[in-house]
Scaffold this motif. Structure first.
Motif, PDB file in Angstrom:
ATOM      1  N   MET A   1       0.846  -1.200   0.000  1.00 11.61           N
ATOM      2  CA  MET A   1       0.000   0.000   0.000  1.00 11.61           C
ATOM      3  C   MET A   1       0.876   1.242   0.000  1.00 11.61           C
ATOM      4  N   SER A   2       0.412   2.245  -0.687  1.00 10.10           N
ATOM      5  CA  SER A   2       1.076   3.539  -0.559  1.00 10.10           C
ATOM      6  C   SER A   2       0.012   4.599  -0.349  1.00 10.10           C
ATOM      7  N   THR A   3       0.382   5.571   0.472  1.00 10.51           N
ATOM      8  CA  THR A   3      -0.565   6.620   0.822  1.00 10.51           C
ATOM      9  C   THR A   3      -0.361   7.819  -0.094  1.00 10.51           C
ATOM     10  N   HIS A   4      -1.437   8.283  -0.673  1.00  8.36           N
ATOM     11  CA  HIS A   4      -1.354   9.410  -1.609  1.00  8.36           C
ATOM     12  C   HIS A   4      -2.156  10.592  -1.080  1.00  8.36           C
ATOM     13  N   ALA A  23      -2.663   7.662  -8.355  1.00  9.66           N
ATOM     14  CA  ALA A  23      -1.735   6.654  -8.888  1.00  9.66           C
ATOM     15  C   ALA A  23      -2.309   5.965 -10.122  1.00  9.66           C
ATOM     16  N   THR A  98      -6.379  11.931   1.976  1.00 10.85           N
ATOM     17  CA  THR A  98      -5.351  10.944   1.636  1.00 10.85           C
ATOM     18  C   THR A  98      -6.042   9.618   1.334  1.00 10.85           C
ATOM     19  N   GLU A 100      -5.208   5.409   0.377  1.00  7.59           N
ATOM     20  CA  GLU A 100      -4.227   4.320   0.282  1.00  7.59           C
ATOM     21  C   GLU A 100      -4.589   3.409  -0.877  1.00  7.59           C
ATOM     22  N   GLN A 103       0.380  -0.713  -4.359  1.00  8.75           N
ATOM     23  CA  GLN A 103       1.450  -0.225  -5.242  1.00  8.75           C
ATOM     24  C   GLN A 103       1.506  -1.031  -6.523  1.00  8.75           C
TER      25      GLN A 103
END
Lengths: 103, 418
Positions: A1-4, A23, A98, A100, A103
């Motif tokens: 996971m990536s937080t944007h 993303a 934000t 998540e 990725q």
């Protein structure tokens, strides 16, 4: 996971949805009682844009065929959709969003 | 309220209506045997995608299933598939099957749906002339699509229009023929038919109207090659799809005392027939409508589910929810058409939006003596849902047509005093 972080996010009115690009994904976002919910902007039935629908009783209702999905879990509440909607963890802090995503 | 009903429930028709009734019975506490009988060999499936997404892709049939096989086991629903019902003995309360088996019932639910009308046009049995009802029909049509250049669709009702749109989207040159003056002429009327006409003609479909088909003509290999019209014109056709309406699948019931209305099973709004213990749901029915003072057929996905659930409520003594309005949708190209309510040719039409802009959203309100009878939306699902609560109410036409009036804030007007 990536937080944007989603720059320039404006919360839609209660019951409404807006879209954000995160993303490379187009997500529909709604805010209910201060909590943000994010999910794919395509209905799992016929890929209609859910952001053209509305949120009622914790469910997003597709504008094409009125399939309804729980905005917390993505589970189908009423058809014609059969597959659950993919949801993403979203947070609204002081108006800043934000999300998540994997990725 | 009565105790949960027991006995044996036989459901004839492994359809959306039939399967919905079976699961709904179990979910409402019915603890007797449930037997689901179907003429087709496979599990019950949903048909709307057959003329659209299923036809246009390699979507597998299991994507169409009402429920997967495990769900029937879990709900203890006995499946008798590939075995059509052939006779009803209402006196003895039993149903005979093609296999020779006889199933006694306490409660019978008929959801046998409809079959396609097959007009007696010379050449209709030629290879290359298709109809569309089942997954088998869709598979044989789908198998012909690669490399297909041109096709003639006979019928400009919902199925014909959807097939014309799907084939056009796939790059096939389509001509659609109908004896009526325009597409969806019957269900939508002249003005809205004109809008649907533009959807098709703007994308290259040739619409031929006010003419009947006199024959399907073969090539040297006895495959369809052309469609001959009543005035002698010939339309080249590498493939033909005939979609000219349906007949309720009630032939097996003709010698019974069951009340049939133009071939459909007459039911009240909870699916009761005139025979004790016998119910019906879905495309096979014609439902009594107090407002219109006649039986009405609602041959749509949502109606099948609603009727099946009401039947299950009636059998189990579960309180009935308020009646839901009949509704349906149709997808053609990237246009999404939704409809709720029930109108006829006597209704006035009030538009919100410009029908001369075929690609813009539009709402059409059908008014009967000032009361809203039905709403049709094109790419306007959100507004349609907002308007549907006004169906049955007296409404101000000027507010309906004014796009600045928020439909959520529109309130019914009191009828004028006389």
């Amino acid at each position: 996971m990536s937080t944007h972080h989603v720059p320039g996010f404006t919360a839609p009115a209660s019951g409404d949805l807006t879209t954000v690009e995160v993303a490379g994904r187009r997500l529909a976002v709604t805010v209910d009682d201060g909590q943000a919910y994010a999910f794919d902007d395509a209905c799992t039935h016929a890929q209609c844009s859910l952001s053209g629908g509305e949120v009622e009783d914790g469910a997003v209702i597709c504008p094409c065929h009125f399939a309804a999905f729980d905005i917390s879990t993505g589970q189908v509440r009423t058809g014609p959709a059969k597959d659950a909607l993919r949801c993403y963890r979203a947070q609204l802090l002081d108006g800043a969003l934000t999300v998540e995503v994997p990725q | 309220m009565s105790a949960p009903a027991a006995g044996t429930a036989v459901i004839v028709g492994a359809s959306l209506a039939g399967a919905t009734a079976a699961f709904a019975l179990r979910e409402r506490g019915f603890d007797g045997e449930i037997v689901l009988v179907g003429a087709e060999p496979g599990l019950p499936y949903e048909r709307p995608a057959l003329s659209k997404g299923y036809l246009a892709s390699d979507m597998p049939t299991d994507k169409l299933l009402v429920r997967d096989a495990d769900a029937y086991t879990e709900h203890q629903i006995t499946l008798r598939l590939g075995d059509a019902a052939t006779a009803l003995d209402a006196e003895r309360r039993s149903v005979s099957l093609a296999s020779g088996d006889v199933l006694p019932y306490t409660h019978l639910v008929i959801g046998t749906g409809a079959s396609n009308a097959r007009p007696p046009i010379p050449g209709i049995d030629l290879p290359g002339v298709h109809q569309l009802r089942t997954t088998a029909d869709a598979d044989s049509l789908r198998a012909e699509l690669p490399g297909l250049r041109n096709a003639v669709v006979v019928g400009q009702g919902f199925i014909g229009c959807e097939i014309a749109a799907t084939l056009t989207t796939l790059g096939v040159a389509v001509t659609a023929v109908d004896a009526v003056p325009g597409p969806l002429w019957g269900p939508l009327g002249p003005q809205l038919s004109g809008l649907v006409r533009r959807w098709h003609t703007d994308r290259g479909v040739r619409l031929v109207n006010d003419i009947t088909v006199s024959a399907f003509l073969p090539d040297d290999a006895s495959r369809v090659r052309a469609v001959e019209l009543a005035d002698g014109r010939r339309l080249d056709a590498d493939l033909v799809v005939v979609g000219v309406g349906v007949r309720p699948a009630t032939r097996w019931l003709q010698d019974t005392a069951l009340h049939l209305v133009r071939g459909a099973i007459g039911v009240d709004r909870d699916g009761r027939t005139n025979l004790p213990g016998v119910y019906a749901a879905g495309d096979v029915t014609a439902t009594w409508d107090d407002e219109l003072d006649r039986h009405v057929r609602h041959e749509h996905w949502a109606s099948a589910i609603d009727q099946a659930q009401r039947v299950a409520n009636a059998i189990t003594g579960t309180p009935q929810p308020d009646a839901v309005l009949p509704s349906f949708w149709s997808d053609q190209y990237d246009r999404s058409l939704q409809y709720v309510g029930s109108h006829d040719a006597d209704c006035d039409i009030v538009l919100r939006g410009d029908p001369n802009q075929p690609d813009a959203p539009l709402l059409a309100f059908f008014l009967r003596a000032g009361r809203l009878a039905a709403v049709l939306g094109v790419d306007s699902g959100k507004d349609l849902r907002r308007a549907q609560r006004l169906v049955g109410q007296q409404v101000n036409p000027a507010s309906l047509s004014d796009p600045t009036v928020d439909l959520r804030r529109l309130v019914p007007v009191a009828p004028a005093a006389h």
